[in-house]
Design an enzyme around this catalytic site. Sequence first.
Site, short mmCIF file in Angstrom:
data_model
loop_
_atom_site.label_atom_id
_atom_site.label_comp_id
_atom_site.label_asym_id
_atom_site.label_seq_id
_atom_site.Cartn_x
_atom_site.Cartn_y
_atom_site.Cartn_z
N HIS A 1 36.12 36.68 22.67
CA HIS A 1 36.84 35.79 23.59
C HIS A 1 36.13 34.47 23.86
O HIS A 1 36.59 33.69 24.69
CB HIS A 1 37.09 36.48 24.93
N THR B 1 46.08 31.36 28.00
CA THR B 1 47.39 31.99 28.09
C THR B 1 48.20 31.33 29.20
O THR B 1 49.43 31.39 29.18
CB THR B 1 47.27 33.50 28.39
N LYS C 1 52.32 30.50 29.53
CA LYS C 1 53.20 30.82 30.67
C LYS C 1 53.90 29.57 31.16
O LYS C 1 55.09 29.60 31.51
CB LYS C 1 52.39 31.41 31.82
N LYS D 1 43.84 27.75 36.88
CA LYS D 1 42.99 28.58 36.02
C LYS D 1 41.64 28.70 36.72
O LYS D 1 41.39 28.01 37.71
CB LYS D 1 42.81 27.92 34.65
C1 LIG Z 1 47.21 33.51 32.89
C2 LIG Z 1 46.22 33.62 33.96
C3 LIG Z 1 44.92 33.17 33.76
C4 LIG Z 1 44.47 32.50 32.48
O1 LIG Z 1 44.70 31.10 32.58
P1 LIG Z 1 44.10 30.09 31.51
O2 LIG Z 1 44.76 28.80 31.87
O3 LIG Z 1 44.52 30.57 30.17
O4 LIG Z 1 42.64 30.06 31.69
C5 LIG Z 1 44.01 33.29 34.78
N1 LIG Z 1 44.37 33.85 35.97
C6 LIG Z 1 45.62 34.27 36.20
C7 LIG Z 1 45.95 34.86 37.53
C8 LIG Z 1 46.59 34.18 35.21
O5 LIG Z 1 47.82 34.64 35.46
#
Ligand SMILES: *Cc1c(COP(=O)(O)O)cnc(C)c1O
Length: 810
Positions: A355, A654, A658, A546
Amino acid sequence: MKPNTTETDLATATERHLLNTVGVAPDQAGAPEVLQAVSQAVREQLSQRWVRTQANDRATKARRVYYLSMEFLIGRTFGNALASLGLQGDAAAAAEKHAKTLEDLAAGEPDAALGNGGLGRLAACFLDSMATLGLPSFGYGIRYEYGMFAQSIQGGRQVEHPDSWLENGTPWEFPRAGIGYPVCFGGWVEQPALPGGKAQWRPAAEVNAKAYDMVIPGHGTDKVSTLRLWKAVAPAHIDLHAFNSGDYARAAEVKNQFENISWVLYPNDSTPAGRELRLRQEYFFTSASIQDILARHLEEHPTLDNLHEKVAIHLNDTHPAIGVAELMRLLVDQHGMAWEAAWKITQQTFSYTNHTLMPEALETWAVDLMHHVLPRHLDIIFRINHEFLAFAASKKPDDVEFLRRLSLVSEGGEKRVRMANLSIVGSHMINGVSQLHSDLLVQTIFSDFAYLWPERFTNMTNGVTPRRWLAQANPKLSSLLDQTLGQGWRLNLDELAKLKTAGDNSSFRIAFAEAKQHNKSRLAALIHKTIGLQVDPTSLFDVQVKRIHEYKRQLLNLLHVITRYQEILDNPNGDWQPRTVIFAGKAASSYHMAKQIIRLIHDVAAVINNDRRVGDRLKLAFIPNYGVSVAEVIMPGAELSEQISTAGTEASGTGNMKLALNGALTIGTLDGANIEIGQAVGDDNIFIFGLRTPEVEAQRRAGYQPMRIYEENARLKSVLDAIASGAFSPDEPDRYRGVVDALLWGGDHYFLLADYDSYVSTQLQVDRRFRDRDAWARSAIANVAGMGPFSADRTIGQYAEQIWHVQPRR
Ligand SMILES: *Cc1c(COP(=O)(O)O)cnc(C)c1O
């Protein structure tokens, strides 16, 4: 004809549970009691599916996949369980009898936040897809008593609070009283009398791992999957002595020494915590899980010789990597298998996902500590290493540096075990999580391993579950999609591609924009409720949510915000596109710079939001306590998705998926999955800026000089000078000296200054595009339409076919 009696069934069951399980008179029930009762009624139905799924897997002796992860960031289960059973309408009716809505009820459920961020949320999305695809599968992890800390903001600073999510119990777990395993620690190893014989580990301590199962409902199937979480329990005999002598305090202390293993999630997602307890946690859940896997295998098969034919074990990052040594120990020491045979089976059984590309984030453990905590495993790792290095030497004779880099043990200074190297050597497949990341893995940090075993390395681009991140989080857009495409997109996200033509239809665009506006109002209401700030719901909603980390560059975003602020003041009559810049995210409790960035965001927000000259043209909001449930409100309301990590640092992301899935346009670097998102939505529908990975590398090598950029760029200089001189912290002018110094004098490790100009000018392009609302809507629709490949169902389908060789059964 089958009468449709589910509504009365669920309503009746709810009333029964109010009385018999919750213990309250139905006319006295408040939202928490009704939530409990409906949840119990739903639990019954899931339990029945569970029993059927398990019986089927047992009867067919299915090959199963076991997903080992230190983190599962699940969020709430109520809404997801209802959707999976198709019971939303019935549940709403049951709630209505008590004058409640489903939203009233759902809000009372605490998030299961057994993870820090992306890595843990990925594991949760994967469980959803594994259940939905009907993969015979288990997740395995730790039943932390306290999950991810809750964040509040006091005086602009992050304050951490314990997350006691289990305080009132949870209806979604099933304690398995009969399932437990001893997990041992410490002591010494009695070496075999004859070479090749069995070693005897004489541990110093033992703790029991008790199983708690969480039900993972599949959608559009009656399959459910299991997340088995382990709780540490002191062995019954251990405290008897102190107890007998009446020294209860001492008895409690001894008990705690054992049980603290599963107390709390380490609030960090990239660097090893470096604490003995963390190592104990990793071994604890890995050992219990593998013992459980072997026990299940032996219930169905007479021998462990075919383990690799029936079992796939996946390592989500290196946290469970000790499992490689543990499986060897169990096969050789406990089950008497020959080392060579055991090693073949082990390698064929494990696979590993990396990762991170950042070498400083790769997990290592001091040999001394490992000797102290897991002496037998250290021996096993040494032997694996010995044989591996002999093999490697045969491929590149006389290249000592090659062997040094490959070794499972780093020399030079304190000896440390490299968990990534152990994971690679112990696995038959290794993957990165986006195309760029997987390419860079074999070109950079794992190039020596790729030289030995090129065929073991592959890519599995991450994905997210459309059930939670679209169907559940965004009911407005979902019902528009249902009207336009039918409901099939939930299980086949590629159907979104049909929207490409719908974007040309003006009434669809209007309906799409209305859904976005609705979700923006919902987000504006969350901002108002949490921090008391009024934002203009027609302004451009610009979102960066994030974990707070230097490589994710929230500070670069803030430099743009301050630039814009200064330019509005310089040119107050300019035709500014109103913007609301929204941040959310937690900083690791020990990460000083990340916490400073949170504080700076608040200090800048206090100045800008209260400057009457700015008015509604710029607002800055930090939403506290980012987590899954907060994200479910933010994602649908976002218009611009900030994915601005330094190229070559974000493995995938991710959050980017979303947000695009909910119709936000990305402003981003060519990093992680942004590249693939750009390919899927089209260059015209994404804003790409900044250096590319090879350019970052080239500048690093050539000697990057941020000070030069500062001196040559008046706009940037003015922003940094304002921060450094205390323009946003007049009560303590030096507060952010350190932040600015890290850029100017500390080498600007993440190239903020190098990308600043490109970023700021790209933000102007964003403004221009946003003014043409119709063009913006077309681009937003193109984003949704392109997101089919980013379903976790696609990702899990690929893992199942190419790595695990497990059959979906939908
Ligand atoms: C999707 C998600 C993340 C990951 O976010 P990134 O922008 O990919 O770092 C972190 N925390 C939560 C609560 C999320 O739903």
